[in-house]
Design a protein around this motif. Structure first.
Motif, mmCIF file in Angstrom:
data_model
loop_
_atom_site.group_PDB
_atom_site.id
_atom_site.type_symbol
_atom_site.label_atom_id
_atom_site.label_comp_id
_atom_site.label_asym_id
_atom_site.label_seq_id
_atom_site.Cartn_x
_atom_site.Cartn_y
_atom_site.Cartn_z
ATOM 1 N N TRP A 132 128.399 73.056 12.542
ATOM 2 C CA TRP A 132 127.412 73.557 11.338
ATOM 3 C C TRP A 132 126.046 72.589 11.597
ATOM 4 C CZ3 TRP A 132 127.573 77.452 8.499
ATOM 5 C CH2 TRP A 132 128.521 77.803 8.057
ATOM 6 N N LEU A 133 126.278 71.640 12.118
ATOM 7 C CA LEU A 133 125.049 70.854 12.430
ATOM 8 C C LEU A 133 124.086 71.489 13.491
ATOM 9 C CD1 LEU A 133 123.578 68.056 11.977
ATOM 10 C CD2 LEU A 133 124.666 67.195 13.857
ATOM 11 N N ILE A 134 124.827 72.061 14.493
ATOM 12 C CA ILE A 134 123.889 72.771 15.580
ATOM 13 C C ILE A 134 123.152 74.046 14.963
ATOM 14 C CG2 ILE A 134 123.928 74.206 17.388
ATOM 15 C CD1 ILE A 134 126.091 72.063 18.467
ATOM 16 N N VAL A 135 124.070 74.371 13.844
ATOM 17 C CA VAL A 135 123.229 75.939 13.097
ATOM 18 C C VAL A 135 122.037 75.369 12.364
ATOM 19 C CG1 VAL A 135 123.771 77.359 11.301
ATOM 20 C CG2 VAL A 135 125.572 77.274 13.002
ATOM 21 N N PHE A 136 122.444 74.130 11.459
ATOM 22 C CA PHE A 136 121.221 73.575 10.681
ATOM 23 C C PHE A 136 119.961 73.170 11.627
ATOM 24 C CE2 PHE A 136 124.808 72.327 7.515
ATOM 25 C CZ PHE A 136 124.643 73.324 7.069
ATOM 26 N N LEU A 137 120.494 72.730 12.875
ATOM 27 C CA LEU A 137 119.495 72.371 13.689
ATOM 28 C C LEU A 137 118.418 73.702 14.118
ATOM 29 C CD1 LEU A 137 117.767 70.074 15.488
ATOM 30 C CD2 LEU A 137 119.417 70.717 17.083
ATOM 31 N N GLY A 138 119.316 74.833 14.582
ATOM 32 C CA GLY A 138 118.399 75.888 14.622
ATOM 33 C C GLY A 138 117.574 76.465 13.861
ATOM 34 N N LEU A 139 118.186 76.107 12.275
ATOM 35 C CA LEU A 139 117.290 76.836 11.330
ATOM 36 C C LEU A 139 116.071 75.824 11.247
ATOM 37 C CD1 LEU A 139 120.136 77.631 8.701
ATOM 38 C CD2 LEU A 139 118.486 79.143 9.588
ATOM 39 N N ALA A 140 116.278 74.499 11.462
ATOM 40 C CA ALA A 140 115.115 73.691 11.669
ATOM 41 C C ALA A 140 114.103 73.952 12.520
ATOM 42 C CB ALA A 140 115.722 72.453 11.605
ATOM 43 N N VAL A 141 114.425 74.530 13.405
ATOM 44 C CA VAL A 141 113.482 75.041 14.701
ATOM 45 C C VAL A 141 112.859 76.214 14.142
ATOM 46 C CG1 VAL A 141 113.536 75.869 16.916
ATOM 47 C CG2 VAL A 141 114.765 73.927 16.542
ATOM 48 N N LEU A 142 113.577 77.064 13.406
ATOM 49 C CA LEU A 142 112.981 78.305 13.195
ATOM 50 C C LEU A 142 112.089 78.041 11.896
ATOM 51 C CD1 LEU A 142 116.028 80.727 13.155
ATOM 52 C CD2 LEU A 142 113.895 80.929 14.624
ATOM 53 N N GLY A 143 112.404 77.077 11.092
ATOM 54 C CA GLY A 143 111.692 76.526 10.024
ATOM 55 C C GLY A 143 110.336 76.267 10.428
ATOM 56 N N ARG B 203 112.325 78.126 6.574
ATOM 57 C CA ARG B 203 112.151 77.130 5.826
ATOM 58 C C ARG B 203 112.601 76.976 4.401
ATOM 59 N NH1 ARG B 203 106.416 76.834 6.002
ATOM 60 N NH2 ARG B 203 106.718 76.664 8.161
ATOM 61 N N ARG B 204 112.834 78.123 3.778
ATOM 62 C CA ARG B 204 113.048 78.277 2.325
ATOM 63 C C ARG B 204 114.623 78.300 2.362
ATOM 64 N NH1 ARG B 204 109.525 83.235 0.091
ATOM 65 N NH2 ARG B 204 107.657 81.895 -0.355
ATOM 66 N N PHE B 205 115.278 78.952 3.267
ATOM 67 C CA PHE B 205 116.714 79.012 3.538
ATOM 68 C C PHE B 205 117.265 77.596 3.786
ATOM 69 C CE2 PHE B 205 120.665 79.886 5.793
ATOM 70 C CZ PHE B 205 121.484 80.567 4.979
ATOM 71 N N GLY B 206 116.737 76.623 4.780
ATOM 72 C CA GLY B 206 116.847 75.517 4.992
ATOM 73 C C GLY B 206 116.824 74.601 4.051
ATOM 74 N N ALA B 207 115.880 74.666 3.055
ATOM 75 C CA ALA B 207 115.905 73.837 1.755
ATOM 76 C C ALA B 207 116.668 74.221 0.783
ATOM 77 C CB ALA B 207 114.174 74.062 1.194
ATOM 78 N N PHE B 208 117.204 75.540 0.722
ATOM 79 C CA PHE B 208 118.365 75.990 -0.369
ATOM 80 C C PHE B 208 119.586 75.150 0.348
ATOM 81 C CE2 PHE B 208 121.866 79.266 -0.661
ATOM 82 C CZ PHE B 208 122.248 79.284 -1.839
#
Length: 113
Positions: free
Chosen positions: A66-77, A84-89
């Motif tokens: 899950w940490l790696i998934v969140f890291l990927g979302l941060a890169v996309l963000g 960015r919105r999905f990461g904030a959510f």
């Protein structure tokens, strides 16, 4: 949310951190060369998607899936507003779950004493 976690989040969000400064310089350089903007965004999209995909593959295994998934979302963000919105959510959800878990744990400890 605990003080330690809040402090770590604030520290990681500090715009003076070296990685954030380097990313800001790279983005400024790309903005100065508009013909590279598409290539830059494509590179960020491919890298972020690849990190998310690897994280999803690692979720069933022990480790930081899950940490790696969140890291990927941060890169996309860094380039895409939807990410960015999905990461904030997700950050709000994780904060609420963390708070709920701490309260639950504290009640359990208090009732067993």
């Amino acid at each position: 949310m605990s003080e330690h976690l809040s402090r770590d989040i604030a520290s990681g969000s500090d715009p003076r951190r070296p990685v954030r400064r380097a990313l800001r310089r790279a983005r400024t350089w790309v903005d100065g060369h508009p013909h590279l903007l598409f290539v830059y965004r494509l590179g960020v999209a491919l890298l972020g998607t690849m990190i998310v995909a690897i994280g999803i593959l690692l979720i069933p295994l022990p480790g930081p899936g899950w940490l790696i998934v969140f890291l990927g979302l941060a890169v996309l963000g860094t380039e895409f507003l939807w990410a960015r919105r999905f990461g904030a959510f997700l950050k709000r959800i994780v904060t609420r779950v963390w708070t709920w878990w701490r309260v639950r744990r504290d009640r359990r400890v208090a009732s067993s004493s």
